[in-house]
Structure formats: structure tokens, C-alpha cells
Scaffold this active site. Structure first.
Site: not given
Ligand SMILES: *Cc1c(COP(=O)(O)O)cnc(C)c1O
Length: 372
Positions: A111, A181, A205
């Protein structure tokens, strides 16, 4: 159609990386309130985002997050769309573009790589640590990288969902704003918010449904220069309108609020949640560690994620058999990400202990059946 009671008992253990398991009490509350929000005469799906009824839900969601994380008043809480991928662009658009500075990234997995791909479109970007040499199996030690006080910001990914490596405290950082993030571990532990400039997390998540992303941003990062960005892409614009510049994901905000209430009222706060998460993850890692020749964990011990447990079995065929037998037992979505393969058990906040125990039993029995 199933009655509500049989619907709840028909649930399997869902190890999906996201959209992922939600707390059952939250789902049941949504179900109770779906046709008509008590006292409001309409459902959440039918309410105007300008209605007082929705404004109360928005304010309550923000208040619950503030209480849970201890978010001070000089931080705004925004609810945006476009997922975390949109934040990969919005962060550098708002904090890097035109600043004359460089954005720094600590790269610990897939990511983070995706975030950098977008950042380089907006301005100078520097990777100050890259976990590639160890195949993204560990976090850096503080003495392995040097961040600059003059950077536009320092970005890191608190939990790499695909590799299963997690920061359980913040990386060492200087004066530059720390940007995180936190998509796949938001609300898994208390956070010292004042060490951050900006935190973003798509909800699907650990915090709610797909379609809403929580952004916590310090007021001084809402610069007037953001006013020249396209309206939707400016943090300052969203902050000025309290996430109501356009129609937000009203249902998503409502569910994030319910999840936050569940954490406050049922779990008893994020210290308790962290204790539970450590216990749940330990139970699985402990089992894997019993037979390292059969279950090969990806993450190095001190970098292991409490949210996504990643491992391999001796061969791809055995992994295939593992996944189909798991499915048969009601243990769903254990397949690793398509980019790395193997097995991944996503055990977010809402994964109940019974799910962990069912997985442990399966891990033990599957291993023993191959060893006979
Ligand atoms: C799932 C995830 C993303 C992407 O998220 P989207 O909502 O699909 O854009 C980005 N960073 C991390 C750490 C993730 O687990």
C-alpha cells in the site's frame, strides 16, 4: 426469507481483508433502525444530509471518535469518499503541491508503494526507508532512516494489509507533519493524536462499510492554497463545510458512528480493544510458531500485525487444500492477496474470539492430518 435470528446464526467466520467483519451488535442495530430511524419517520437511507436528524448523526459520529481517540479540538474529522486511494492523491495535492518541499515516505509494503505512485505525480518525493531487501517482512528501526524537519510531511502505512506488518507505535519523526495511512488498523489501539498531522483510513477494514474514509487533520494543515484545488479535492473545503460540501456517504457515517459506540460502550475503549487484539493475534501466531516448518509466517516477529496474519504452507497445492477445507468449515476468505499468495487471516476488531479459536483448531488439525 430468513428471520433475523436465523440470519445471525447462519453467519460464518469472515476473515476477509475488507470489506470485512463488522460487530454483530452493530449489524443488529442497523437492522432494527433500517426501516425507520426511531423518532425520525424515515430510514437513514432516505434522510437529507441537511436534515437535523442527519446532522445529529454526523455530530454524534464525530463526538464518539473524539472520545475514543482523544482527538483535540484543533483537529478536524472529515468523512470523504474515494477510499484511501483518493487519499494517496489528496495528501500530496494538499500538502506537497507548490510547497517547494519534498514529501518523505517510509515504505513497508504494497500500500505504501501505491501511495508513492500517486505522490510522485504531485511533487518531489523521497523514500527514506524501503523494506524491499527483506521482502517487506519488517519495519525499520529508528536508526535505519533519517527524516528531514523541512519535509512537506513524513508518510507511513501503520499496517500493511497485504504483507501483515504493523507499527504498534509511531515511527520516529522530526518536525515535519506525520501522515499515516491507517486504513487497516484504525481504531485497533489508542493513538497519540498530537504526534500526527493527518491520519486517513477507509472504513471498510476496521471501522465501517466501504464508501467512507475518515480523515483526521490538524487545523494548520488546512492552508488557503488548497482553495485552488478542484472542490472535492481540498481538505480545507471539506473542513469549512463540515464534510457536507457535497452529499457524503450518510449511511457510512452512521455505521462508523455505531462502530465507535460499540468500541466505547461494549468494548470499553481502545485500551481494552488493543488488549483483545493482542490476545487474539497471539493465539494464532503461537500456533503457527509451533510448527515453523509447516506454517511459515511472512512477517518477522517484532513487526507482526495484529490485524492481518500472513503465512505460507509448504506448497501451493497444500495451500489450495487448506483453503477449500477452511471454506467447508465456515472459515471464509483466508486466501492471501493475489500479489503475494499464501494465506492471510484478517482478524480485525470485530472478529470474535470464537472465530480465532475455530481457526486455531483448524490450523492444528490440518497440520496434523498432513503429518500422519
Ligand atoms: C485497503 C487499503 C487501501 C485502499 O483502500 P481503498 O478504499 O480501496 O482505496 C489503502 N491502504 C491500506 C493500508 C489498505 O489496507
Amino acid at each position: 426469507m430468513n428471520s433475523p435470528a436465523s440470519a445471525a446464526t447462519a453467519r460464518i467466520f469472515n476473515f476477509s481483508p475488507g470489506p470485512a467483519v463488522l460487530p454483530l451488535p452493530v449489524l443488529e442495530k442497523i437492522q432494527r433502525e433500517m426501516v425507520c430511524m426511531p423518532g425520525k419517520g424515515v430510514s437513514i437511507l432516505e434522510m437529507s444530509h441537511r436534515d437535523q436528524a442527519f446532522l445529529d448523526i454526523l455530530a454524534a459520529t464525530q463526538a464518539s471518535l473524539r472520545e475514543l481517540l482523544g482527538i483535540p479540538s484543533h483537529y478536524k474529522i472529515l468523512f470523504l469518499q474515494g477510499g484511501s486511494r483518493m487519499q494517496f492523491s489528496m495528501v500530496p495535492m494538499n500538502l506537497l503541491r507548490g510547497s517547494g518541499k519534498t514529501a518523505e515516505y517510509i515504505l513497508t509494503g504494497s500500500w505504501g508503494k501505491n501511495a508513492i505512485k500517486e505522490a510522485v505525480k504531485e511533487g518531489p518525493t523521497k523514500v527514506i526507508w524501503d523494506g524491499k531487501a527483506d521482502n517487506y517482512s519488517r519495519l525499520p528501526r529508528a536508526d535505519e532512516y533519517q527524516s528531514s524537519d523541512a519535509a512537506a510531511y513524513l508518510h507511513f502505512t501503520s499496517n500493511e494489509t497485504i504483507e501483515g506488518v504493523q507499527f504498534l507505535d509511531e515511527p520516529a519523526a522530526g518536525a515535519a507533519p506525520l501522515v499515516c495511512d491507517a486504513s487497516s488498523d484504525f481504531l485497533c489501539r489508542p493513538l497519540p493524536i498530537e504526534r500526527y498531522g493527518l491520519i486517513y483510513a477507509c472504513a471498510q477494514k476496521n471501522a465501517g462499510p466501504a464508501g467512507v474514509t475518515v480523515v483526521i487533520v490538524r487545523d494548520d494543515l488546512l492552508a488557503p492554497s488548497q482553495d485552488i484545488l478542484p472542490g472535492y479535492l481540498s481538505y480545507r473545503g471539506h473542513a469549512d463545510e463540515d464534510s457536507l460540501w457535497n452529499t457524503p456517504n450518510t449511511f457510512g457515517i452512521y455505521v462508523v458512528g455505531l462502530v465507535a459506540r460499540w468500541l466505547l460502550d461494549d468494548v470499553g475503549g481502545l485500551d481494552n480493544m488493543l488488549r483483545r487484539n493482542r490476545d487474539k493475534a497471539n493465539r494464532i501466531y503461537e500456533l503457527l510458531d509451533e510448527s515453523p516448518d509447516f506454517y511459515q509466517g511472512h512477517a518477522q516477529r517484532e513487526s507482526r500485525s495484529l490485524m492481518n496474519v500472513t503465512f505460507r504452507l509448504p506448497t501451493a497445492e497444500i495451500e489450495k487444500a487448506f483453503l477449500s477445507e477452511a471454506e467447508r468449515r465456515g472459515l471464509r476468505s483466508l486466501k492471501g492477496h493475489r500479489s503475494v499468495g499464501g494465506i492471510r487471516a484478517s482478524i480485525y476488531n470485530a472478529m470474535p474470539l470464537e472465530g480465532i479459536e475455530a481457526l486455531r483448531t483448524f490450523l492444528r488439525e490440518f497440520r496434523d492430518s498432513y503429518r500422519k
